[in-house]
Design a protein around this motif. Structure first.
Motif, PDB file in Angstrom:
ATOM      1  N   LEU A 264      13.559 -19.141  15.798  1.00  0.00           N
ATOM      2  CA  LEU A 264      13.245 -17.716  15.636  1.00  0.00           C
ATOM      3  C   LEU A 264      13.326 -17.298  14.170  1.00  0.00           C
ATOM      4  CD1 LEU A 264      15.102 -16.248  18.741  1.00  0.00           C
ATOM      5  CD2 LEU A 264      12.628 -16.436  18.409  1.00  0.00           C
ATOM      6  N   LEU A 265      14.357 -17.767  13.481  1.00  0.00           N
ATOM      7  CA  LEU A 265      14.480 -17.443  12.052  1.00  0.00           C
ATOM      8  C   LEU A 265      13.322 -18.044  11.258  1.00  0.00           C
ATOM      9  CD1 LEU A 265      18.325 -17.888  11.574  1.00  0.00           C
ATOM     10  CD2 LEU A 265      17.035 -15.741  11.644  1.00  0.00           C
ATOM     11  N   TRP A 266      12.936 -19.268  11.595  1.00  0.00           N
ATOM     12  CA  TRP A 266      11.800 -19.917  10.920  1.00  0.00           C
ATOM     13  C   TRP A 266      10.512 -19.137  11.183  1.00  0.00           C
ATOM     14  CZ3 TRP A 266      11.308 -23.056   7.038  1.00  0.00           C
ATOM     15  CH2 TRP A 266      10.075 -23.634   6.798  1.00  0.00           C
ATOM     16  N   HIS A 267      10.335 -18.683  12.408  1.00  0.00           N
ATOM     17  CA  HIS A 267       9.133 -17.929  12.774  1.00  0.00           C
ATOM     18  C   HIS A 267       9.035 -16.644  11.940  1.00  0.00           C
ATOM     19  CE1 HIS A 267       5.742 -17.359  15.455  1.00  0.00           C
ATOM     20  NE2 HIS A 267       6.106 -16.108  15.622  1.00  0.00           N
ATOM     21  N   ILE A 268      10.159 -15.958  11.808  1.00  0.00           N
ATOM     22  CA  ILE A 268      10.178 -14.736  10.990  1.00  0.00           C
ATOM     23  C   ILE A 268       9.844 -15.076   9.538  1.00  0.00           C
ATOM     24  CG2 ILE A 268      11.711 -12.948  10.048  1.00  0.00           C
ATOM     25  CD1 ILE A 268      13.139 -13.046  12.848  1.00  0.00           C
ATOM     26  N   ALA A 269      10.433 -16.144   9.020  1.00  0.00           N
ATOM     27  CA  ALA A 269      10.147 -16.554   7.638  1.00  0.00           C
ATOM     28  C   ALA A 269       8.675 -16.921   7.462  1.00  0.00           C
ATOM     29  CB  ALA A 269      11.045 -17.735   7.250  1.00  0.00           C
ATOM     30  N   CYS A 270       8.099 -17.574   8.467  1.00  0.00           N
ATOM     31  CA  CYS A 270       6.668 -17.928   8.403  1.00  0.00           C
ATOM     32  C   CYS A 270       5.808 -16.685   8.299  1.00  0.00           C
ATOM     33  CB  CYS A 270       6.259 -18.744   9.630  1.00  0.00           C
ATOM     34  SG  CYS A 270       6.838 -20.442   9.624  1.00  0.00           S
ATOM     35  N   TRP A 271       6.076 -15.711   9.169  1.00  0.00           N
ATOM     36  CA  TRP A 271       5.279 -14.486   9.130  1.00  0.00           C
ATOM     37  C   TRP A 271       5.436 -13.778   7.784  1.00  0.00           C
ATOM     38  CZ3 TRP A 271       1.145 -13.226  11.518  1.00  0.00           C
ATOM     39  CH2 TRP A 271       0.896 -13.691  12.803  1.00  0.00           C
ATOM     40  N   TYR A 272       6.650 -13.764   7.271  1.00  0.00           N
ATOM     41  CA  TYR A 272       6.862 -13.147   5.953  1.00  0.00           C
ATOM     42  C   TYR A 272       6.002 -13.861   4.900  1.00  0.00           C
ATOM     43  CZ  TYR A 272       8.934 -11.831   1.540  1.00  0.00           C
ATOM     44  OH  TYR A 272       9.095 -11.386   0.250  1.00  0.00           O
ATOM     45  N   GLY A 273       6.065 -15.179   4.890  1.00  0.00           N
ATOM     46  CA  GLY A 273       5.295 -15.947   3.915  1.00  0.00           C
ATOM     47  C   GLY A 273       3.795 -15.803   4.091  1.00  0.00           C
ATOM     48  N   LEU A 274       3.348 -15.764   5.338  1.00  0.00           N
ATOM     49  CA  LEU A 274       1.919 -15.673   5.600  1.00  0.00           C
ATOM     50  C   LEU A 274       1.346 -14.299   5.259  1.00  0.00           C
ATOM     51  CD1 LEU A 274       1.816 -17.625   8.979  1.00  0.00           C
ATOM     52  CD2 LEU A 274       0.883 -18.389   6.794  1.00  0.00           C
ATOM     53  N   LEU A 275       2.181 -13.266   5.359  1.00  0.00           N
ATOM     54  CA  LEU A 275       1.689 -11.911   5.103  1.00  0.00           C
ATOM     55  C   LEU A 275       2.034 -11.395   3.710  1.00  0.00           C
ATOM     56  CD1 LEU A 275       2.324 -10.264   8.585  1.00  0.00           C
ATOM     57  CD2 LEU A 275       0.184 -11.166   7.640  1.00  0.00           C
ATOM     58  N   LYS A 276       2.777 -12.188   2.948  1.00  0.00           N
ATOM     59  CA  LYS A 276       3.117 -11.804   1.583  1.00  0.00           C
ATOM     60  C   LYS A 276       1.859 -11.897   0.726  1.00  0.00           C
ATOM     61  CE  LYS A 276       6.138 -13.147  -2.157  1.00  0.00           C
ATOM     62  NZ  LYS A 276       6.820 -14.280  -2.746  1.00  0.00           N
ATOM     63  N   GLU A 277       1.669 -10.889  -0.103  1.00  0.00           N
ATOM     64  CA  GLU A 277       0.506 -10.892  -0.974  1.00  0.00           C
ATOM     65  C   GLU A 277       0.581 -12.075  -1.939  1.00  0.00           C
ATOM     66  OE1 GLU A 277      -2.133  -9.022  -0.671  1.00  0.00           O
ATOM     67  OE2 GLU A 277      -1.351  -7.565   0.751  1.00  0.00           O
ATOM     68  N   SER A 278      -0.545 -12.663  -2.216  1.00  0.00           N
ATOM     69  CA  SER A 278      -0.615 -13.807  -3.123  1.00  0.00           C
ATOM     70  C   SER A 278      -0.348 -13.359  -4.555  1.00  0.00           C
ATOM     71  CB  SER A 278      -2.005 -14.441  -3.030  1.00  0.00           C
ATOM     72  OG  SER A 278      -2.160 -15.431  -4.009  1.00  0.00           O
ATOM     73  N   SER A 279       0.360 -14.199  -5.306  1.00  0.00           N
ATOM     74  CA  SER A 279       0.647 -13.872  -6.705  1.00  0.00           C
ATOM     75  C   SER A 279      -0.564 -14.127  -7.602  1.00  0.00           C
ATOM     76  CB  SER A 279       1.827 -14.705  -7.207  1.00  0.00           C
ATOM     77  OG  SER A 279       1.476 -16.068  -7.229  1.00  0.00           O
TER      78      SER A 279
END
Length: 122
Positions: free
Chosen positions: A13-28
């Motif tokens: 569950l923690l990994w899933h949340i981290a994945c969504w954060y990473g996938l939806l974070k704006e690209s630098s």
């Protein structure tokens, strides 16, 4: 079928949340460390997610639901690409990311299956 409640479910569950954060974070906008880094990242994210979910079942001495985990991975892959295309300004959806996602999920499932096979033959 609900997964067993153990530490690997929490990790998943923690990994899933981290994945969504990473996938939806704006690209630098910076250059990736190597060509096709994004495909490697997608493969790795999905490998880890499905590995943790399969491990949840293995820890409880239950057979992982192979089809269920595959369907979950596919829905997660498709929805993450749609989300990136529609909810971010600097990312886009990519069918090849879905392919990399599913290759990572498949690798995790095949490794899990091999480990289970080896543990029962001992």
């Amino acid at each position: 079928m609900m997964p067993p409640k153990n530490r690997f479910l929490l990790f998943s569950l923690l990994w899933h949340i981290a994945c969504w954060y990473g996938l939806l974070k704006e690209s630098s906008g910076s250059a990736p460390p190597f060509p096709y880094f994004d495909k490697f990242a997608h493969f790795s994210l999905f490998f880890a997610q499905i590995w943790l979910l399969a491990r949840t079942y293995r820890e409880a001495n239950r057979q992982p639901p192979w089809i269920g985990l595959t369907v979950f991975a596919l829905l997660f892959a498709i929805s993450s690409e749609i989300a990136q295309a529609t909810l971010t300004q600097t990312r886009s959806g990519d069918i090849f990311d879905i392919v990399a996602d599913m290759l990572g999920a498949t690798a995790a499932l095949l490794l899990t299956r091999q480990i289970l096979k080896n543990s029962t033959s001992n």
